[in-house]
Scaffold this motif. Structure first.
Motif, PDB file in Angstrom:
ATOM      1  N   MET A  45       0.839  -1.192   0.000  1.00 34.66           N
ATOM      2  CA  MET A  45       0.000   0.000   0.000  1.00 34.66           C
ATOM      3  C   MET A  45       0.874   1.240   0.000  1.00 34.66           C
ATOM      4  O   MET A  45       1.894   1.303   0.685  1.00 34.66           O
ATOM      5  N   GLY A  46       0.470   2.248  -0.787  1.00 31.45           N
ATOM      6  CA  GLY A  46       1.153   3.532  -0.820  1.00 31.45           C
ATOM      7  C   GLY A  46       0.170   4.656  -0.567  1.00 31.45           C
ATOM      8  O   GLY A  46      -0.966   4.621  -1.065  1.00 31.45           O
ATOM      9  N   ASN A  47       0.573   5.659   0.204  1.00 32.66           N
ATOM     10  CA  ASN A  47      -0.288   6.783   0.555  1.00 32.66           C
ATOM     11  C   ASN A  47       0.396   8.105   0.249  1.00 32.66           C
ATOM     12  O   ASN A  47       1.621   8.239   0.365  1.00 32.66           O
ATOM     13  N   VAL A  48      -0.413   9.093  -0.103  1.00 33.09           N
ATOM     14  CA  VAL A  48       0.038  10.479  -0.231  1.00 33.09           C
ATOM     15  C   VAL A  48      -0.762  11.298   0.765  1.00 33.09           C
ATOM     16  O   VAL A  48      -1.995  11.267   0.764  1.00 33.09           O
ATOM     17  N   LEU A  49      -0.063  12.024   1.633  1.00 36.08           N
ATOM     18  CA  LEU A  49      -0.697  12.793   2.713  1.00 36.08           C
ATOM     19  C   LEU A  49      -0.430  14.270   2.505  1.00 36.08           C
ATOM     20  O   LEU A  49       0.697  14.680   2.190  1.00 36.08           O
ATOM     21  N   TYR A  50      -1.478  15.075   2.705  1.00 34.00           N
ATOM     22  CA  TYR A  50      -1.346  16.531   2.643  1.00 34.00           C
ATOM     23  C   TYR A  50      -2.072  17.127   3.834  1.00 34.00           C
ATOM     24  O   TYR A  50      -3.265  16.869   4.042  1.00 34.00           O
ATOM     25  N   SER A  51      -1.357  17.932   4.635  1.00 32.36           N
ATOM     26  CA  SER A  51      -1.925  18.531   5.844  1.00 32.36           C
ATOM     27  C   SER A  51      -1.795  20.053   5.772  1.00 32.36           C
ATOM     28  O   SER A  51      -0.687  20.589   5.607  1.00 32.36           O
ATOM     29  N   GLN A  52      -2.921  20.738   5.897  1.00 34.72           N
ATOM     30  CA  GLN A  52      -2.952  22.200   5.786  1.00 34.72           C
ATOM     31  C   GLN A  52      -2.511  22.853   7.098  1.00 34.72           C
ATOM     32  O   GLN A  52      -3.325  23.370   7.863  1.00 34.72           O
ATOM     33  N   GLN A  53      -1.218  22.880   7.330  1.00 36.91           N
ATOM     34  CA  GLN A  53      -0.691  23.420   8.576  1.00 36.91           C
ATOM     35  C   GLN A  53      -0.580  24.948   8.543  1.00 36.91           C
ATOM     36  O   GLN A  53      -0.751  25.612   9.561  1.00 36.91           O
ATOM     37  N   ASN A  54      -0.249  25.493   7.393  1.00 38.18           N
ATOM     38  CA  ASN A  54      -0.141  26.949   7.242  1.00 38.18           C
ATOM     39  C   ASN A  54       0.808  27.530   8.307  1.00 38.18           C
ATOM     40  O   ASN A  54       0.491  28.506   9.000  1.00 38.18           O
ATOM     41  N   ILE A  55       1.985  26.914   8.427  1.00 38.02           N
ATOM     42  CA  ILE A  55       2.977  27.292   9.437  1.00 38.02           C
ATOM     43  C   ILE A  55       3.976  28.272   8.829  1.00 38.02           C
ATOM     44  O   ILE A  55       4.494  28.049   7.728  1.00 38.02           O
ATOM     45  N   PHE A  56       4.266  29.344   9.540  1.00 44.24           N
ATOM     46  CA  PHE A  56       5.242  30.316   9.037  1.00 44.24           C
ATOM     47  C   PHE A  56       6.648  29.723   9.107  1.00 44.24           C
ATOM     48  O   PHE A  56       7.083  29.221  10.140  1.00 44.24           O
ATOM     49  N   ASN A  57       7.340  29.790   7.998  1.00 41.43           N
ATOM     50  CA  ASN A  57       8.700  29.277   7.885  1.00 41.43           C
ATOM     51  C   ASN A  57       9.664  30.463   7.824  1.00 41.43           C
ATOM     52  O   ASN A  57       9.712  31.188   6.817  1.00 41.43           O
ATOM     53  N   PRO A  58      10.454  30.676   8.888  1.00 38.43           N
ATOM     54  CA  PRO A  58      11.354  31.840   8.889  1.00 38.43           C
ATOM     55  C   PRO A  58      12.472  31.748   7.866  1.00 38.43           C
ATOM     56  O   PRO A  58      13.064  32.764   7.495  1.00 38.43           O
ATOM     57  N   ARG A  59      12.773  30.547   7.396  1.00 37.93           N
ATOM     58  CA  ARG A  59      13.846  30.415   6.405  1.00 37.93           C
ATOM     59  C   ARG A  59      13.422  30.943   5.048  1.00 37.93           C
ATOM     60  O   ARG A  59      14.241  31.425   4.274  1.00 37.93           O
ATOM     61  N   THR A  60      12.134  30.793   4.735  1.00 46.11           N
ATOM     62  CA  THR A  60      11.638  31.202   3.424  1.00 46.11           C
ATOM     63  C   THR A  60      10.644  32.349   3.486  1.00 46.11           C
ATOM     64  O   THR A  60      10.244  32.869   2.442  1.00 46.11           O
ATOM     65  N   ASN A  61      10.219  32.701   4.704  1.00 46.97           N
ATOM     66  CA  ASN A  61       9.187  33.729   4.892  1.00 46.97           C
ATOM     67  C   ASN A  61       7.876  33.347   4.219  1.00 46.97           C
ATOM     68  O   ASN A  61       7.106  34.209   3.789  1.00 46.97           O
ATOM     69  N   ASN A  62       7.624  32.038   4.122  1.00 45.89           N
ATOM     70  CA  ASN A  62       6.374  31.529   3.558  1.00 45.89           C
ATOM     71  C   ASN A  62       5.594  30.785   4.621  1.00 45.89           C
ATOM     72  O   ASN A  62       6.147  30.354   5.638  1.00 45.89           O
TER      73      ASN A  62
END
Length: 221
Positions: A77-94
């Protein structure tokens, strides 16, 4: 007169041969050997919804499995997971979300497999990769670039419980839940340290679930 004698002799010979064949057939019985293992194979698709750290998480799955006697499954079995964390990343400012791709050994004991509705206990043992992606890039359907610093290896153990609906010999539906446990995520500036969490969803299996319907002859004592 000779022709009549020859004809009578041939009739007796034919009747004797038919009687012998009948007696020989009486020594056998045709039946379905229900003690033989009933084999099956299928391709399954599933979609699950859950949470990681309280944020919406979506999982899509693909599996290929062999079914033994409608009592046990083993496959991949293979899975693809996507979680909408919307966390600020100080390295990229995204603002970043979590994406993970993982897979491994799929095992699934089944109870009441020959009934219209059955119960199973699947478990996934495997691993893969997890990383952060730009939230805005995902929302806007833009290309997402990842480098080695954005990805970490992760081990996953995912047990669950399913209700199986045996629609036909070729189609089976499933609905259930699972709990995902992972090793620690070691990414810089990561506020989420594991992928742990519950998820619930549905799936469909397409294949042949009982290929052992051959008939056999057995000699009687």
């Amino acid at each position: 007169m000779n022709n009549q004698k020859t004809t009578i002799f041939l009739l007796f010979l034919l009747m004797g041969t038919m009687g012998f064949a009948q007696n020989d057939d009486d020594q056998y019985i045709t039946f379905n050997d229900r003690k033989n293992v009933v084999h099956g194979v299928y391709l399954g698709l599933s979609t699950y919804f859950g949470e990681i750290e309280g944020e919406d998480t979506y999982i899509g799955g693909l599996k290929v499995a062999y079914v033994a006697n409608r009592q046990f499954e083993v496959g991949f079995m293979g899975n693809v997971l996507y979680s909408q964390q919307n966390i600020f990343n100080p390295r990229t400012n995204n603002n970043d979300d979590i994406v993970a791709v993982y897979g491994g050994l799929h095992l699934e004991p089944i109870l009441f497999g020959k009934k219209r509705v059955s119960l199973s206990f699947p478990i996934l043992i495997g691993g893969g990769g997890v990383g952060y992606v730009d939230h805005n890039a995902v929302v806007n359907d833009e290309n997402v670039d990842l480098n080695d610093d954005d990805i970490d290896a992760v081990f996953v153990l995912e047990p669950g419980m399913n209700v199986l609906f045996n629609i036909s010999r070729f189609v089976q539906l499933e609905a259930g839940f699972r709990y995902r446990m992972s090793s620690k995520i070691e990414l810089a500036q990561s506020p989420v340290d594991r992928l742990n969490g519950f998820s619930g969803g549905i799936g469909v299996k397409l294949g042949v679930f009982n290929m052992g319907r051959n008939r056999y002859k057995k000699q009687l004592n």
